[in-house]
Scaffold this motif. Structure first.
Motif, PDB file in Angstrom:
ATOM      1  N   MET A  90       0.837  -1.174   0.000  1.00 46.69           N
ATOM      2  CA  MET A  90       0.000   0.000   0.000  1.00 46.69           C
ATOM      3  C   MET A  90       0.880   1.234   0.000  1.00 46.69           C
ATOM      4  SD  MET A  90      -3.595  -0.936   0.913  1.00 46.69           S
ATOM      5  CE  MET A  90      -3.937  -0.027   2.369  1.00 46.69           C
ATOM      6  N   HIS A  91       0.571   2.298   0.717  1.00 47.89           N
ATOM      7  CA  HIS A  91       1.172   3.572   0.333  1.00 47.89           C
ATOM      8  C   HIS A  91       1.785   4.323   1.495  1.00 47.89           C
ATOM      9  CE1 HIS A  91      -0.180   3.191  -3.780  1.00 47.89           C
ATOM     10  NE2 HIS A  91      -1.187   2.552  -3.224  1.00 47.89           N
ATOM     11  N   LYS A  92       2.736   5.199   1.132  1.00 48.54           N
ATOM     12  CA  LYS A  92       3.613   5.823   2.114  1.00 48.54           C
ATOM     13  C   LYS A  92       3.475   7.331   2.011  1.00 48.54           C
ATOM     14  CE  LYS A  92       6.591   3.318  -0.147  1.00 48.54           C
ATOM     15  NZ  LYS A  92       7.800   2.736  -0.690  1.00 48.54           N
ATOM     16  N   HIS A  93       2.688   7.921   2.888  1.00 47.53           N
ATOM     17  CA  HIS A  93       2.616   9.373   2.893  1.00 47.53           C
ATOM     18  C   HIS A  93       2.190   9.845   4.271  1.00 47.53           C
ATOM     19  CE1 HIS A  93      -1.711   8.813   2.574  1.00 47.53           C
ATOM     20  NE2 HIS A  93      -1.485   8.043   1.543  1.00 47.53           N
ATOM     21  N   ALA A  94       2.515  11.067   4.578  1.00 43.22           N
ATOM     22  CA  ALA A  94       2.315  11.577   5.932  1.00 43.22           C
ATOM     23  C   ALA A  94       0.871  11.856   6.257  1.00 43.22           C
ATOM     24  CB  ALA A  94       3.127  12.876   6.108  1.00 43.22           C
ATOM     25  N   LEU A  95      -0.040  11.742   5.271  1.00 40.43           N
ATOM     26  CA  LEU A  95      -1.427  12.106   5.511  1.00 40.43           C
ATOM     27  C   LEU A  95      -2.172  11.108   6.377  1.00 40.43           C
ATOM     28  CD1 LEU A  95      -2.249  13.417   1.957  1.00 40.43           C
ATOM     29  CD2 LEU A  95      -2.029  14.743   4.048  1.00 40.43           C
ATOM     30  N   TRP A  96      -1.488  10.003   6.751  1.00 41.04           N
ATOM     31  CA  TRP A  96      -2.111   9.067   7.685  1.00 41.04           C
ATOM     32  C   TRP A  96      -2.197   9.673   9.084  1.00 41.04           C
ATOM     33  CZ3 TRP A  96      -4.723   5.287   5.823  1.00 41.04           C
ATOM     34  CH2 TRP A  96      -4.333   4.684   4.642  1.00 41.04           C
ATOM     35  N   LEU A  97      -1.425  10.704   9.355  1.00 43.20           N
ATOM     36  CA  LEU A  97      -1.385  11.251  10.703  1.00 43.20           C
ATOM     37  C   LEU A  97      -2.752  11.803  11.084  1.00 43.20           C
ATOM     38  CD1 LEU A  97       2.058  13.075  10.554  1.00 43.20           C
ATOM     39  CD2 LEU A  97       1.518  10.846  11.522  1.00 43.20           C
ATOM     40  N   LEU A  98      -3.135  11.570  12.295  1.00 44.74           N
ATOM     41  CA  LEU A  98      -4.438  12.038  12.767  1.00 44.74           C
ATOM     42  C   LEU A  98      -4.467  13.546  12.918  1.00 44.74           C
ATOM     43  CD1 LEU A  98      -5.239   9.457  15.581  1.00 44.74           C
ATOM     44  CD2 LEU A  98      -6.480   9.774  13.466  1.00 44.74           C
ATOM     45  N   ALA A  99      -5.552  14.159  12.464  1.00 40.57           N
ATOM     46  CA  ALA A  99      -5.765  15.570  12.759  1.00 40.57           C
ATOM     47  C   ALA A  99      -6.198  15.693  14.217  1.00 40.57           C
ATOM     48  CB  ALA A  99      -6.841  16.142  11.840  1.00 40.57           C
ATOM     49  N   ALA A 155      -7.122  14.266   4.417  1.00 43.45           N
ATOM     50  CA  ALA A 155      -7.488  13.473   3.240  1.00 43.45           C
ATOM     51  C   ALA A 155      -8.591  12.457   3.503  1.00 43.45           C
ATOM     52  CB  ALA A 155      -6.260  12.736   2.709  1.00 43.45           C
ATOM     53  N   TRP A 156      -8.662  11.934   4.724  1.00 41.31           N
ATOM     54  CA  TRP A 156      -9.523  10.786   5.003  1.00 41.31           C
ATOM     55  C   TRP A 156     -10.635  11.135   5.990  1.00 41.31           C
ATOM     56  CZ3 TRP A 156      -8.524   6.865   1.840  1.00 41.31           C
ATOM     57  CH2 TRP A 156      -7.232   6.748   1.325  1.00 41.31           C
ATOM     58  N   PRO A 203     -13.271  15.461  -0.292  1.00 40.39           N
ATOM     59  CA  PRO A 203     -13.116  16.236  -1.529  1.00 40.39           C
ATOM     60  C   PRO A 203     -11.715  16.858  -1.607  1.00 40.39           C
ATOM     61  CG  PRO A 203     -15.248  16.668  -0.527  1.00 40.39           C
ATOM     62  CD  PRO A 203     -14.483  15.838   0.463  1.00 40.39           C
ATOM     63  N   GLY A 204     -11.088  16.724  -2.742  1.00 35.75           N
ATOM     64  CA  GLY A 204      -9.746  17.270  -2.921  1.00 35.75           C
ATOM     65  C   GLY A 204      -8.635  16.386  -2.411  1.00 35.75           C
ATOM     66  N   ALA A 205      -8.990  15.235  -1.831  1.00 33.43           N
ATOM     67  CA  ALA A 205      -7.967  14.375  -1.218  1.00 33.43           C
ATOM     68  C   ALA A 205      -7.012  13.798  -2.255  1.00 33.43           C
ATOM     69  CB  ALA A 205      -8.638  13.240  -0.437  1.00 33.43           C
ATOM     70  N   ARG A 206      -7.538  13.456  -3.424  1.00 34.50           N
ATOM     71  CA  ARG A 206      -6.664  12.838  -4.427  1.00 34.50           C
ATOM     72  C   ARG A 206      -5.512  13.783  -4.796  1.00 34.50           C
ATOM     73  NH1 ARG A 206      -4.793  11.144  -9.142  1.00 34.50           N
ATOM     74  NH2 ARG A 206      -5.169   8.950  -9.734  1.00 34.50           N
ATOM     75  N   ALA A 207      -5.848  15.040  -5.048  1.00 29.99           N
ATOM     76  CA  ALA A 207      -4.811  16.004  -5.408  1.00 29.99           C
ATOM     77  C   ALA A 207      -3.854  16.236  -4.245  1.00 29.99           C
ATOM     78  CB  ALA A 207      -5.458  17.321  -5.836  1.00 29.99           C
ATOM     79  N   LEU A 208      -4.396  16.255  -3.034  1.00 29.49           N
ATOM     80  CA  LEU A 208      -3.578  16.467  -1.845  1.00 29.49           C
ATOM     81  C   LEU A 208      -2.570  15.329  -1.670  1.00 29.49           C
ATOM     82  CD1 LEU A 208      -3.405  18.494   0.562  1.00 29.49           C
ATOM     83  CD2 LEU A 208      -4.958  16.979   1.801  1.00 29.49           C
ATOM     84  N   ILE A 209      -3.047  14.103  -1.831  1.00 26.90           N
ATOM     85  CA  ILE A 209      -2.173  12.934  -1.690  1.00 26.90           C
ATOM     86  C   ILE A 209      -1.154  12.887  -2.819  1.00 26.90           C
ATOM     87  CG2 ILE A 209      -2.117  10.406  -1.717  1.00 26.90           C
ATOM     88  CD1 ILE A 209      -4.881  10.495  -0.346  1.00 26.90           C
ATOM     89  N   ASP A 256       0.417   8.137  -5.476  1.00 28.10           N
ATOM     90  CA  ASP A 256      -0.421   7.563  -4.419  1.00 28.10           C
ATOM     91  C   ASP A 256      -1.870   8.045  -4.469  1.00 28.10           C
ATOM     92  OD1 ASP A 256       1.696   6.147  -3.539  1.00 28.10           O
ATOM     93  OD2 ASP A 256       1.800   7.034  -1.542  1.00 28.10           O
ATOM     94  N   GLY A 257      -2.157   9.007  -5.327  1.00 25.17           N
ATOM     95  CA  GLY A 257      -3.535   9.472  -5.436  1.00 25.17           C
ATOM     96  C   GLY A 257      -4.501   8.393  -5.870  1.00 25.17           C
ATOM     97  N   VAL A 258      -3.968   7.285  -6.394  1.00 20.43           N
ATOM     98  CA  VAL A 258      -4.795   6.161  -6.822  1.00 20.43           C
ATOM     99  C   VAL A 258      -5.621   5.585  -5.676  1.00 20.43           C
ATOM    100  CG1 VAL A 258      -2.993   4.435  -6.403  1.00 20.43           C
ATOM    101  CG2 VAL A 258      -4.715   4.011  -8.158  1.00 20.43           C
TER     102      VAL A 258
END
Length: 350
Positions: A1-10, A62-63, A299-305, A312-314
């Motif tokens: 799967m994928h590696k990006h910092a957006l997994w971090l909890l807000a 993103a999520w 909304p907008g998450a794909r571009a953000l990722i 990883d936007g996939v």
């Protein structure tokens, strides 16, 4: 799967509020077994009776997250248990959509972050210990059953496992499927399922006789009475004979939309072809892609990722038919119905 910092909890503001009748309780615990170098972060969702602190877990830029009652008192009585296994590079947050629906039907759900293959721990040493993944689920079962204060009392005769992607491999191993690395590597020469082969290479599974023996051993947990695989990978390393010998009910769900060279027919279809026909069911969802079984993208998450980690936007792409929320709802209904039948649950649990 994928590696990006957006997994971090807000960060979210915590508001004291009594649990409502349909609240989902939530707790986190870290399992540290004596002599083990594999601490396990486990999220637990369960039917809540009262108390707790209103919280939004898993919410990021993103999520979409899930509203829960953190620390709420569990509802009384015995509850069935589902252990939930995320995919390569994921977290327990990935299938909150399903954990939510299971808890609303009276199930307790325990979802660990698998060390080495979670977004929060990419240790190569831990990732190489693929055989530990099924044991992670067994440890989660041990912990929840041993302490009713965590999520209430568990019905030991009603335990199931659900996994996505590499998590699907994990739950099939815990069901008794046996993995043969030589079989997988030989299959990889044909390039039939290149994405799975690339993931196996990235895992860096230890190339020693001892490691191969561990990976090929019987990793079954006899307490698990049913499993659900969501668009798994590495299926073609399971021996046909061991799949034919899996005696518990299995629901195999495949994604009908191919992403790259990932094909449900070659992976999930392989299971369907070799599992006993009288105890297994195969469902291919025509408008689902591999990552449809993850949380809803905002909304907008794909571009953000994509800006954070190109390619990883996939993870936000579906099949162009129903939206992800609708697929989640319909898939959760199939899964809960399957588990209710497999575990002989004949009446509402809440």
């Amino acid at each position: 799967m994928h590696k990006h910092a957006l997994w971090l909890l807000a960060l979210a503001c915590l508001v004291e509020a009594p649990a409502q009748a349909d609240d989902i309780g939530f707790k986190q615990t870290t399992l540290v077994d004596a002599g083990s170098d594999r601490p396990l972060d486990v999220a637990i969702l369960y039917p809540a009776a009262s108390g707790g602190t209103a919280d939004l877990v898993g919410d990021t830029p993103a999520w979409a997250g899930l509203a829960v009652a953190r620390g709420a008192t569990p509802t009384p009585g015995l509850h069935p248990l589902v252990v939930l296994s995320h995919g390569f590079g994921g977290t327990w947050r990935n299938q909150l959509w399903l954990a939510d629906q299971l808890a609303r039907r009276g199930y307790v759900v325990a979802a660990p972050n698998h060390p080495g293959t979670t977004a929060f721990d990419r240790s190569p040493r831990q990732a190489a210990r693929l055989s530990e993944r099924p044991r992670d689920l067994s440890r989660a079962i041990d912990a929840v059953m041993a302490d009713p204060a965590i999520a209430g009392s568990i019905d030991a005769s009603r335990i199931a496992a659900v996994g996505h992607s590499l998590g699907g491999w994990t739950v099939m191993a815990i069901a008794g499927a046996r993995f043969d690395e030589r079989q997988l590597l030989e299959d990889c020469k044909s390039e039939a399922s290149p994405i799975a082969c690339n993931v196996y290479d990235e895992l860096g599974v230890e190339k020693t006789a001892g490691a191969a023996a561990l990976l090929g051993a019987d990793l079954a947990d006899k307490r698990v009475k049913a499993v659900v695989s969501l668009d798994l990978g590495l299926a073609r390393g399971f021996t046909a004979g061991s799949l034919a010998a899996v005696h518990i009910p299995v629901l195999v769900v495949g994604a009908g939309v191919e992403v790259g060279a990932r094909s449900a027919k070659l992976e999930s279809g392989y299971l369907a072809n070799h599992l006993p026909q009288d105890t297994s069911r195969y469902l291919e969802i025509a408008d689902a892609a591999h990552f449809t079984f993850m949380q809803i993208c905002k909304p907008g998450a794909r571009a953000l990722i994509e800006a954070e980690t190109p390619g990883d936007g996939v993870v936000c792409d579906d099949g162009g038919g129903r939206d992800r929320a609708t697929i989640h709802r319909d898939t959760a209904e199939v899964i809960t119905g399957f588990l209710d039948t497999a575990l002989n649950i004949q009446q509402p649990l809440r």
